[in-house]
Design an enzyme around this catalytic site. Structure first.
Site, PDB file in Angstrom:
ATOM      1  N   SER A   7     -39.342  -1.619 -33.173  1.00 32.92           N
ATOM      2  CA  SER A   7     -39.719  -1.377 -31.778  1.00 32.92           C
ATOM      3  C   SER A   7     -40.541  -2.695 -31.275  1.00 32.92           C
ATOM      4  O   SER A   7     -41.507  -2.987 -31.557  1.00 32.92           O
ATOM      5  CB  SER A   7     -40.711  -0.338 -31.458  1.00 32.92           C
ATOM      6  OG  SER A   7     -41.374  -0.464 -30.123  1.00 32.92           O
ATOM      7  N   ASP A  34     -38.287   0.122 -25.878  1.00 35.86           N
ATOM      8  CA  ASP A  34     -38.877   1.084 -25.175  1.00 35.86           C
ATOM      9  C   ASP A  34     -39.070   0.853 -23.656  1.00 35.86           C
ATOM     10  O   ASP A  34     -39.661  -0.188 -23.372  1.00 35.86           O
ATOM     11  CB  ASP A  34     -40.550   1.256 -25.979  1.00 35.86           C
ATOM     12  CG  ASP A  34     -40.189   1.693 -27.228  1.00 35.86           C
ATOM     13  OD1 ASP A  34     -39.827   3.128 -27.283  1.00 35.86           O
ATOM     14  OD2 ASP A  34     -40.820   1.204 -28.094  1.00 35.86           O
ATOM     15  N   MET A  36     -40.556   2.071 -20.148  1.00 33.01           N
ATOM     16  CA  MET A  36     -41.729   3.041 -19.623  1.00 33.01           C
ATOM     17  C   MET A  36     -41.702   2.714 -18.289  1.00 33.01           C
ATOM     18  O   MET A  36     -41.857   1.542 -17.760  1.00 33.01           O
ATOM     19  CB  MET A  36     -42.875   2.740 -20.444  1.00 33.01           C
ATOM     20  CG  MET A  36     -42.919   2.967 -21.901  1.00 33.01           C
ATOM     21  SD  MET A  36     -44.546   2.513 -22.450  1.00 33.01           S
ATOM     22  CE  MET A  36     -44.329   2.757 -24.388  1.00 33.01           C
ATOM     23  N   MET A  67     -37.987   5.991 -21.525  1.00 35.88           N
ATOM     24  CA  MET A  67     -39.343   6.805 -21.151  1.00 35.88           C
ATOM     25  C   MET A  67     -39.512   6.969 -19.469  1.00 35.88           C
ATOM     26  O   MET A  67     -40.286   6.257 -19.283  1.00 35.88           O
ATOM     27  CB  MET A  67     -40.723   6.493 -21.907  1.00 35.88           C
ATOM     28  CG  MET A  67     -40.448   6.749 -23.487  1.00 35.88           C
ATOM     29  SD  MET A  67     -41.762   5.973 -24.432  1.00 35.88           S
ATOM     30  CE  MET A  67     -40.665   4.500 -24.837  1.00 35.88           C
ATOM     31  N   MET A 136     -40.193  12.739 -31.644  1.00 38.07           N
ATOM     32  CA  MET A 136     -41.307  11.855 -31.041  1.00 38.07           C
ATOM     33  C   MET A 136     -42.485  12.065 -32.248  1.00 38.07           C
ATOM     34  O   MET A 136     -42.868  13.181 -32.278  1.00 38.07           O
ATOM     35  CB  MET A 136     -41.820  11.723 -29.889  1.00 38.07           C
ATOM     36  CG  MET A 136     -41.047  11.070 -28.684  1.00 38.07           C
ATOM     37  SD  MET A 136     -40.720   9.404 -28.995  1.00 38.07           S
ATOM     38  CE  MET A 136     -42.610   8.801 -28.996  1.00 38.07           C
TER      39      MET A 136
HETATM   40  C1  DX5 Z   1     -44.073   5.036 -28.210  1.00 44.58           C
HETATM   41  C2  DX5 Z   1     -42.773   3.969 -28.305  1.00 44.58           C
HETATM   42  C3  DX5 Z   1     -42.616   3.825 -29.894  1.00 44.58           C
HETATM   43  C4  DX5 Z   1     -43.798   2.762 -30.273  1.00 44.58           C
HETATM   44  C5  DX5 Z   1     -43.609   2.499 -31.620  1.00 44.58           C
HETATM   45  O1  DX5 Z   1     -44.191   5.574 -26.922  1.00 44.58           O
HETATM   46  O2  DX5 Z   1     -41.807   4.861 -27.942  1.00 44.58           O
HETATM   47  O3  DX5 Z   1     -41.301   3.202 -29.914  1.00 44.58           O
HETATM   48  O4  DX5 Z   1     -43.573   1.247 -29.788  1.00 44.58           O
HETATM   49  O5  DX5 Z   1     -44.807   1.897 -32.237  1.00 44.58           O
HETATM   50  P1  DX5 Z   1     -45.682   2.218 -33.438  1.00 44.58           P
HETATM   51  O6  DX5 Z   1     -44.662   2.010 -34.519  1.00 44.58           O
HETATM   52  O7  DX5 Z   1     -46.638   1.180 -33.249  1.00 44.58           O
HETATM   53  O8  DX5 Z   1     -46.266   3.485 -33.212  1.00 44.58           O
HETATM   54 ZN    ZN Z   2     -39.638   4.337 -29.041  1.00 44.62          ZN
END
Ligand code: DX5
Ligand code: ZN
Length: 217
Positions: A7, A34, A36, A67, A136
């Site tokens: 990610s 990701d 958001m 997201m 998730m």
């Molecule tokens: C959370 C994201 C993840 C996140 C993962 O909302 O969807 O993809 O970036 O990061 P780590 O591995 O640090 O939890």
């Molecule tokens: Zn993610």
């Protein structure tokens, strides 16, 4: 096949292109992106201009995790900037079936994500239509959170259903995955592993290789 999807939310954005080349050369098969919107999740991350900019850095699979509320509005644009898989949240779609169909119509792979507190049963009606389910393992919105253990059981439950039905659906897990807990998710049936901080903190190349050793064991 098991795949690693680092990610880039955890990358150093001042060196994003270089860091993507490092994960690519170290063997990561996917790039997890990701997006958001500050509505579905509290944070705002990045969007199409960034994805467009990094598309020439690698030919690896662009795994876009949206997201965002009502993602139908942007599917076209995410396809145009180079997403190969578009994953939407079941909780963010009023008409999930329509959204999945819209993604597939664009010729890219469709994924559906569920939050930790959303039961697997919620996505069963569309399971045969998706290429991937994202379970998730943290509440979405931030990198670097601690994995929520009951989500491992959800992976096991989903894997059993997929096998019984004979579907070909990948199971991705995302959030708080580390070299210490990844084996539990693999054993439960996950085959696409997202990792942000545990890839980008420290020696990126070495971290990718350690994950791939576990994924290929
Ligand atoms: C959370 C994201 C993840 C996140 C993962 O909302 O969807 O993809 O970036 O990061 P780590 O591995 O640090 O939890
Ligand atoms: Zn993610």
């Amino acid at each position: 096949m098991n795949c690693l999807s680092p990610s880039i939310l955890a990358a150093d954005f001042s060196q994003l292109g270089d860091q993507i080349r490092i994960i690519d050369e170290a063997g990561a098969q996917y790039v997890h992106i990701d997006v958001m919107d500050g509505m579905f999740v509290p944070s705002i991350s990045y969007g199409m201009p960034v994805i467009k900019c990094i598309r020439p850095c690698t030919e690896r699979v662009f795994d876009a995790h949206l997201m965002i509320e009502d993602p139908d509005r942007y599917i076209d644009e995410f396809v145009k900037v180079g997403a190969d898989i578009i994953t939407v949240h079941a909780e963010a779609c009023k008409h999930l079936d329509r959204t999945i169909e819209a993604i597939k119509e664009k010729g890219v792979l469709a994924g559906v994500a569920i939050n930790p507190a959303t039961p697997v049963s919620q996505i069963l009606p569309i399971l045969h239509k998706v290429n991937m389910v994202l379970i998730m393992s943290v509440n979405p919105g931030f990198g670097g959170q601690k994995m929520i253990p009951y989500t491992i059981e959800k992976v096991r439950e989903l894997k059993k259903i997929i096998d019984e039905k004979g579907y070909e659906v990948d199971i991705e897990v995302d959030g708080g995955i580390t070299l210490e807990n990844v084996e539990q998710f693999l054993a439960a049936g996950a085959n696409i592993i997202v990792a942000g901080s545990s890839v980008f903190n420290g020696d990126i190349e070495e971290n990718v290789k350690c994950f791939l050793d576990k994924l290929n064991a």
